[in-house]
Scaffold this active site. Structure first.
Site, PDB file in Angstrom:
ATOM      1  N   SER A 241       0.793  -1.224   0.000  1.00 16.69           N
ATOM      2  CA  SER A 241       0.000   0.000   0.000  1.00 16.69           C
ATOM      3  C   SER A 241       0.831   1.283   0.000  1.00 16.69           C
ATOM      4  CB  SER A 241      -0.950  -0.042   1.200  1.00 16.69           C
ATOM      5  OG  SER A 241      -2.004   0.866   1.038  1.00 16.69           O
ATOM      6  N   ASP A 292      -9.457  -7.310  -3.724  1.00 12.47           N
ATOM      7  CA  ASP A 292      -8.905  -5.954  -3.842  1.00 12.47           C
ATOM      8  C   ASP A 292      -9.013  -5.486  -5.292  1.00 12.47           C
ATOM      9  OD1 ASP A 292      -7.635  -3.567  -3.540  1.00 12.47           O
ATOM     10  OD2 ASP A 292      -5.675  -4.383  -3.036  1.00 12.47           O
ATOM     11  N   HIS A 319      -7.601  -5.943   0.464  1.00 10.81           N
ATOM     12  CA  HIS A 319      -6.411  -5.125   0.246  1.00 10.81           C
ATOM     13  C   HIS A 319      -5.216  -5.571   1.089  1.00 10.81           C
ATOM     14  CE1 HIS A 319      -3.977  -1.748  -0.885  1.00 10.81           C
ATOM     15  NE2 HIS A 319      -3.992  -1.240   0.332  1.00 10.81           N
TER      16      HIS A 319
END
Length: 345
Positions: A241, A292, A319
């Site tokens: 991320s 995701d 995610h």
């Protein structure tokens, strides 16, 4: 336990207030002349009741079926094994249930078998290849602060005790919602070190226990300074991320020290150009959670253009695939590290 003692108290009260008959005469334990006699009766009742309680209760902290009951809040390893791998109560010895070292060894053994059973045509791993470079001693875990570009950066290191490991180091970064704790509490760092890959996780500037602003003068120089301070000659970045704003620019530098890259839906992949697709030689594992479909999909589309990239879709994960499906994420990451290191050693 409380219920037993409560019953004892009620029983004694009843006995010390009851009326009884001796030789046809009626007496009460509340009568002053009979106090000594009643106390003797109460003491006898108490002794008998305590003996009953002693033999009635299960021994130790065991449950009725013999399983050990953990006391207090389970530690991170207990949570991981209970919730993810579910070792406890599945064919293991009862005496091992509270021994973290035994659980860690079981987890290592299960990962070895899982890797062997899920090998692919691109990399045929044997049990010898896996175990030969693994850590034979225990795992050391230390925390400290490192001065990186004038910022006090909190670091967690897991290393093989007393052994010089030939395999590359692994640098774990983190996303916006997490810190180093996510790699510690899922036990991913210790498992990585168990397979011979010494590991370091950091709280990025302004996050967790690290000091300073969330903005640094140069993300590339930040990683360079960190790696140089640790005298690391080759390493792999695991980047989920938000950490992509550090890792993707670094990937583009073509630094030969970076021998592998695990992408868990990092940001900033739009920085990759057509030229990068042909010039970046670093092996890249793209790990996308099955659910995701936002950042994970964008990241996958951009990273898949790199000529040495491979993709794995983590099932039952969103995610943060390393949290949602830790066992599968760990297995695929270590598979990648083993295959990659066999080529770079």
């Amino acid at each position: 336990m409380f219920n037993y003692f409560f019953s004892v108290i009620i029983w004694i009260i009843y006995k010390t207030h009851m009326e009884y008959r001796i030789g046809g005469a009626k007496y009460s334990c509340l009568m002053g002349k009979q106090t000594k006699f009643c106390l003797q009766i109460a003491l006898l009742v108490l002794i008998v009741t305590l003996v009953f309680v002693y033999f009635k209760l299960p021994s130790g902290d065991s449950l009725p079926d013999g399983r050990l009951e953990p006391s207090g809040e389970p530690d991170a390893l207990d949570k991981y094994l209970n919730q993810q791998f579910q070792f406890l109560g599945v064919g293991g010895k009862q005496k091992n249930a509270l021994d973290p070292k035994v659980k860690e060894l079981e987890q290592y053994q299960q990962l070895v078998l899982s890797i062997l059973h899920n090998s692919d045509a691109n990399c045929r791993l044997t049990e010898f290849m896996i175990r030969n470079g693994s850590c034979k001693a225990g795992i050391n875990e230390t925390t400290s602060y490192s001065d990186i570009l004038g910022t006090q950066v909190y670091t967690v290191m897991t290393t093989c005790a007393g052994e010089h490991m030939k395999r590359p180091w692994v640098l774990f970064l983190h996303g916006m919602a997490y810190t180093t704790r996510v790699w510690v509490e899922t036990n991913i760092m210790r498992m990585t070190a168990s397979f011979g890959f010494n590991s370091i996780a950091i709280d990025l500037p302004g996050f967790g226990n690290s000091k300073g602003s969330k903005k640094v003068s140069s993300e590339v120089e930040f990683i360079n300074d960190l790696i140089d301070s640790l005298k690391i000659t080759k390493f792999v970045i695991v980047s989920p991320s938000m950490s992509g704003r550090y890792s993707i620019p670094y990937l583009k530098t073509l630094n030969p020290k970076l021998v592998g890259f695990v992408a868990a839906a990092p940001t900033s992949t739009e920085l990759l150009t057509g030229t990068d697709a042909t010039t970046i030689e670093t092996p890249v594992l793209i790990m996308k959670g099955e659910r995701d479909n936002q950042l994970g999909k964008v990241s996958l589309d951009n990273l898949a253009r790199l000529k040495h990239s491979t993709t794995f879709i983590v099932p039952d994960a969103g995610h943060p695939s390393y949290v949602d499906n830790t066992p599968v994420f760990t297995r695929e990451m270590i598979k990648f590290l083993l295959c990659m290191s066999s080529e770079t050693q």
